[in-house]
Design a protein around this motif. Structure first.
Motif, PDB file in Angstrom:
ATOM      1  N   ALA A  88       0.835  -1.215   0.000  1.00  0.00           N
ATOM      2  CA  ALA A  88       0.000   0.000   0.000  1.00  0.00           C
ATOM      3  C   ALA A  88       0.867   1.261   0.000  1.00  0.00           C
ATOM      4  CB  ALA A  88      -0.929  -0.008   1.213  1.00  0.00           C
ATOM      5  N   SER A  89       1.963   1.229   0.745  1.00  0.00           N
ATOM      6  CA  SER A  89       2.841   2.406   0.830  1.00  0.00           C
ATOM      7  C   SER A  89       3.552   2.632  -0.503  1.00  0.00           C
ATOM      8  CB  SER A  89       3.881   2.222   1.945  1.00  0.00           C
ATOM      9  OG  SER A  89       3.244   1.892   3.155  1.00  0.00           O
ATOM     10  N   PHE A  90       3.999   1.535  -1.129  1.00  0.00           N
ATOM     11  CA  PHE A  90       4.673   1.646  -2.423  1.00  0.00           C
ATOM     12  C   PHE A  90       3.710   2.189  -3.484  1.00  0.00           C
ATOM     13  CE2 PHE A  90       5.260  -0.418  -6.578  1.00  0.00           C
ATOM     14  CZ  PHE A  90       6.451   0.176  -6.955  1.00  0.00           C
ATOM     15  N   GLN A  91       2.512   1.633  -3.518  1.00  0.00           N
ATOM     16  CA  GLN A  91       1.521   2.055  -4.526  1.00  0.00           C
ATOM     17  C   GLN A  91       1.180   3.544  -4.368  1.00  0.00           C
ATOM     18  OE1 GLN A  91      -2.014  -0.476  -6.095  1.00  0.00           O
ATOM     19  NE2 GLN A  91      -2.789   0.643  -4.354  1.00  0.00           N
ATOM     20  N   LEU A  92       1.044   3.981  -3.111  1.00  0.00           N
ATOM     21  CA  LEU A  92       0.754   5.398  -2.857  1.00  0.00           C
ATOM     22  C   LEU A  92       1.923   6.276  -3.319  1.00  0.00           C
ATOM     23  CD1 LEU A  92      -0.955   7.677  -1.621  1.00  0.00           C
ATOM     24  CD2 LEU A  92       0.129   7.206   0.586  1.00  0.00           C
ATOM     25  N   ALA A  93       3.145   5.820  -3.069  1.00  0.00           N
ATOM     26  CA  ALA A  93       4.318   6.605  -3.476  1.00  0.00           C
ATOM     27  C   ALA A  93       4.383   6.724  -5.007  1.00  0.00           C
ATOM     28  CB  ALA A  93       5.598   5.968  -2.928  1.00  0.00           C
ATOM     29  N   VAL A  94       4.083   5.629  -5.727  1.00  0.00           N
ATOM     30  CA  VAL A  94       4.076   5.695  -7.207  1.00  0.00           C
ATOM     31  C   VAL A  94       3.015   6.694  -7.660  1.00  0.00           C
ATOM     32  CG1 VAL A  94       3.630   4.424  -9.356  1.00  0.00           C
ATOM     33  CG2 VAL A  94       4.949   3.334  -7.527  1.00  0.00           C
ATOM     34  N   ALA A  95       1.829   6.631  -7.033  1.00  0.00           N
ATOM     35  CA  ALA A  95       0.747   7.556  -7.393  1.00  0.00           C
ATOM     36  C   ALA A  95       1.182   9.003  -7.155  1.00  0.00           C
ATOM     37  CB  ALA A  95      -0.503   7.235  -6.584  1.00  0.00           C
ATOM     38  N   LYS A  96       1.878   9.237  -6.029  1.00  0.00           N
ATOM     39  CA  LYS A  96       2.337  10.604  -5.714  1.00  0.00           C
ATOM     40  C   LYS A  96       3.346  11.096  -6.745  1.00  0.00           C
ATOM     41  CE  LYS A  96       1.625  10.892  -0.721  1.00  0.00           C
ATOM     42  NZ  LYS A  96       2.257  10.860   0.591  1.00  0.00           N
ATOM     43  N   ILE A  97       4.280  10.219  -7.125  1.00  0.00           N
ATOM     44  CA  ILE A  97       5.287  10.599  -8.132  1.00  0.00           C
ATOM     45  C   ILE A  97       4.589  10.973  -9.437  1.00  0.00           C
ATOM     46  CG2 ILE A  97       7.185   9.752  -9.586  1.00  0.00           C
ATOM     47  CD1 ILE A  97       8.009   7.945  -7.183  1.00  0.00           C
ATOM     48  N   MET A  98       3.665  10.103  -9.867  1.00  0.00           N
ATOM     49  CA  MET A  98       2.981  10.358 -11.146  1.00  0.00           C
ATOM     50  C   MET A  98       2.131  11.625 -11.063  1.00  0.00           C
ATOM     51  SD  MET A  98       2.078   6.414 -12.182  1.00  0.00           S
ATOM     52  CE  MET A  98       1.105   6.798 -13.603  1.00  0.00           C
ATOM     53  N   ALA A  99       1.456  11.822  -9.936  1.00  0.00           N
ATOM     54  CA  ALA A  99       0.587  12.993  -9.782  1.00  0.00           C
ATOM     55  C   ALA A  99       1.394  14.293  -9.803  1.00  0.00           C
ATOM     56  CB  ALA A  99      -0.191  12.886  -8.473  1.00  0.00           C
ATOM     57  N   GLU A 100       2.567  14.279  -9.161  1.00  0.00           N
ATOM     58  CA  GLU A 100       3.383  15.503  -9.123  1.00  0.00           C
ATOM     59  C   GLU A 100       3.899  15.858 -10.518  1.00  0.00           C
ATOM     60  OE1 GLU A 100       6.654  15.461  -6.341  1.00  0.00           O
ATOM     61  OE2 GLU A 100       7.309  17.464  -6.958  1.00  0.00           O
ATOM     62  N   ARG A 101       4.364  14.828 -11.253  1.00  0.00           N
ATOM     63  CA  ARG A 101       4.868  15.081 -12.621  1.00  0.00           C
ATOM     64  C   ARG A 101       3.726  15.573 -13.517  1.00  0.00           C
ATOM     65  NH1 ARG A 101       9.631  15.528 -11.602  1.00  0.00           N
ATOM     66  NH2 ARG A 101       9.052  15.482  -9.448  1.00  0.00           N
ATOM     67  N   LEU A 102       2.569  14.924 -13.362  1.00  0.00           N
ATOM     68  CA  LEU A 102       1.402  15.309 -14.169  1.00  0.00           C
ATOM     69  C   LEU A 102       0.988  16.743 -13.850  1.00  0.00           C
ATOM     70  CD1 LEU A 102      -0.940  14.550 -16.130  1.00  0.00           C
ATOM     71  CD2 LEU A 102      -2.216  13.790 -14.117  1.00  0.00           C
ATOM     72  N   SER A 103       0.950  17.106 -12.565  1.00  0.00           N
ATOM     73  CA  SER A 103       0.507  18.479 -12.265  1.00  0.00           C
ATOM     74  C   SER A 103       1.525  19.496 -12.735  1.00  0.00           C
ATOM     75  CB  SER A 103       0.127  18.667 -10.797  1.00  0.00           C
ATOM     76  OG  SER A 103       1.103  18.159  -9.981  1.00  0.00           O
ATOM     77  N   ASN A 104       2.815  19.160 -12.703  1.00  0.00           N
ATOM     78  CA  ASN A 104       3.817  20.078 -13.279  1.00  0.00           C
ATOM     79  C   ASN A 104       3.503  20.331 -14.756  1.00  0.00           C
ATOM     80  OD1 ASN A 104       5.153  20.104 -10.842  1.00  0.00           O
ATOM     81  ND2 ASN A 104       6.775  18.683 -11.458  1.00  0.00           N
ATOM     82  N   ALA A 105       3.148  19.264 -15.474  1.00  0.00           N
ATOM     83  CA  ALA A 105       2.868  19.383 -16.911  1.00  0.00           C
ATOM     84  C   ALA A 105       1.567  20.151 -17.155  1.00  0.00           C
ATOM     85  CB  ALA A 105       2.800  17.997 -17.542  1.00  0.00           C
ATOM     86  N   ILE A 106       0.542  19.851 -16.370  1.00  0.00           N
ATOM     87  CA  ILE A 106      -0.748  20.549 -16.554  1.00  0.00           C
ATOM     88  C   ILE A 106      -0.561  22.053 -16.332  1.00  0.00           C
ATOM     89  CG2 ILE A 106      -3.095  20.839 -15.610  1.00  0.00           C
ATOM     90  CD1 ILE A 106      -3.139  17.822 -15.031  1.00  0.00           C
ATOM     91  N   LYS A 107       0.235  22.396 -15.320  1.00  0.00           N
ATOM     92  CA  LYS A 107       0.457  23.830 -15.026  1.00  0.00           C
ATOM     93  C   LYS A 107       1.266  24.493 -16.139  1.00  0.00           C
ATOM     94  CE  LYS A 107       0.351  23.157 -10.055  1.00  0.00           C
ATOM     95  NZ  LYS A 107       1.253  22.696  -8.992  1.00  0.00           N
ATOM     96  N   LYS A 108       2.207  23.753 -16.723  1.00  0.00           N
ATOM     97  CA  LYS A 108       3.053  24.340 -17.782  1.00  0.00           C
ATOM     98  C   LYS A 108       2.272  24.502 -19.085  1.00  0.00           C
ATOM     99  CE  LYS A 108       6.938  25.518 -19.823  1.00  0.00           C
ATOM    100  NZ  LYS A 108       7.996  24.679 -20.336  1.00  0.00           N
ATOM    101  N   TYR A 109       1.269  23.641 -19.318  1.00  0.00           N
ATOM    102  CA  TYR A 109       0.500  23.681 -20.567  1.00  0.00           C
ATOM    103  C   TYR A 109      -0.981  23.915 -20.261  1.00  0.00           C
ATOM    104  CZ  TYR A 109       4.728  21.922 -22.729  1.00  0.00           C
ATOM    105  OH  TYR A 109       6.016  21.784 -23.152  1.00  0.00           O
TER     106      TYR A 109
END
Ligand code: KG4
Ligand code: ZN
Length: 326
Positions: A219-240
């Motif tokens: 559960a901790s690993f899955q949450l960490a992967v989700a956090k990594i993906m969410a942070e990268r995605l929000s960086n991209a959404i904000k840039k575009y």
């Protein structure tokens, strides 16, 4: 227009027939590499060589208009089997060939299901690749970031193996995580760098070495992967900000926890995220058939000397496509 598609880039032998937008066939024959402790390329290629003709035997090829095939990227031996078969078939039944990029297929799977218009953003997370791109048009992919080390799916598989789960590890780890609490602190690589690249290997190693019960580690690993993906995605959404539609595709996108987590991320940023149904997230030939249909409609086909390529970045592929567009 009726497209036959063949996808053998990794360890699934996939064949599909798409008639306009109607799926006539979507056959997936998965191989079992558990006894090798990981995917064995020679075994994968031999298995495709055995399974593909058997799958093809029962198909009616009379009304096929074109043959689409994944020719890159992937395991070279596996790609060779599908590409050679498609080329020989194209020659013998005199129907044109369309070589498709595997990642492009994953991306277009979301367009197929949701009838999206260009441009849109894409977060691809599969067993071999993790990347962010802006899809400008068919064959035109602007790469924003890639994984600097392991792919997200690869980490799921390796952490799952460490927990004694069968392969592919993603679905097994997701089921285990449902019973656990994400109470183990794990690293979030590249946190706050503001960028679009991914890094998972530090997280993978920490998860494999973590002490705790397997459910909580999962559960901790899955949450960490989700956090990594969410942070990268929000960086991209904000840039575009003009790109309001995003797609989440590839095998890891079949993970319900990650789908829900990223959906919340996009809602918070007033954008939309589209994720195909699970059978269109993991490897399949329907996504290749749809890509083939889009190229065929534009009159864009491949030569019979199409060569399989183990690696081909989306950037290089887009350059090739732009130089050959009709
Ligand atoms: O796209 P895909 O089918 O094949 C490649 O192109 O690599 O992705 C396979 C990857 C594997 O690593 C598998 O463990 C992962 O996708 N995967 C998942 C889930 N289903 C498949 N990862 C997390 N959760 C899932 N439910
Ligand atoms: Zn794939």
């Amino acid at each position: 227009m009726k497209i036959l598609a063949i996808e053998t880039s990794c360890d699934d032998t996939c064949v599909a027939i798409l008639d306009d937008l109607t799926c006539i066939k979507n056959i997936i024959h998965s191989q079992d590499h558990n006894k090798f402790g990981g995917i064995l390329p020679e075994y994968a290629a031999r298995n495709h060589l055995y399974s593909l003709p058997k799958i093809m035997e029962g198909l009616d090829l009379d009304s096929i208009d074109a043959i689409a095939v994944t020719y890159t990227p992937g395991l070279l031996g596996s790609l060779m089997v599908g590409t050679s078969y498609a080329k020989a078939l194209s020659y013998s039944i005199k129907k044109p060939l369309i070589g498709v990029h595997h990642i492009e297929g994953h991306i277009l799977a979301a367009q197929y299901q949701y009838k999206l218009q260009f441009p849109y953003g894409a977060l691809v997370a599969s067993g071999g690749h993790t990347l962010l791109a802006i899809v400008r048009a068919l064959g035109s992919y602007e790469l924003l970031g890639v994984s600097l080390d392991d792919a997200a799916g690869e980490c799921f598989d390796k952490v799952a193996r460490g927990l004694g789960l069968p392969q592919p590890g993603g679905p097994a780890l997701e089921r285990l995580a449902e019973k656990g609490n994400p109470n183990i602190k794990l690293p979030i690589p590249l946190h706050k760098d503001g960028g679009f690249n991914f890094s998972f290997s530090g997280l993978k190693t920490a998860a494999i070495r973590a002490n705790g019960n397997p459910e909580d580690i999962a559960a901790s690993f899955q949450l960490a992967v989700a956090k990594i993906m969410a942070e990268r995605l929000s960086n991209a959404i904000k840039k575009y900000p003009k790109v309001v539609n995003w797609v989440l595709v590839g095998g890891v996108a079949a993970n319900n926890f990650i789908r829900n987590y990223l959906e919340q991320t996009s809602i918070n940023l007033n954008s939309n995220i589209y994720c195909p149904e699970a059978r269109l997230c993991t490897d399949n030939a329907l996504m290749i058939a749809y890509a083939g249909k889009l190229y065929a409609e534009k009159g864009i086909f491949s030569d019979l000397n199409l060569e399989p390529r183990a690696s081909f970045s989306l950037t290089e592929y887009s350059i090739l496509r732009s130089s050959r567009t009709n």
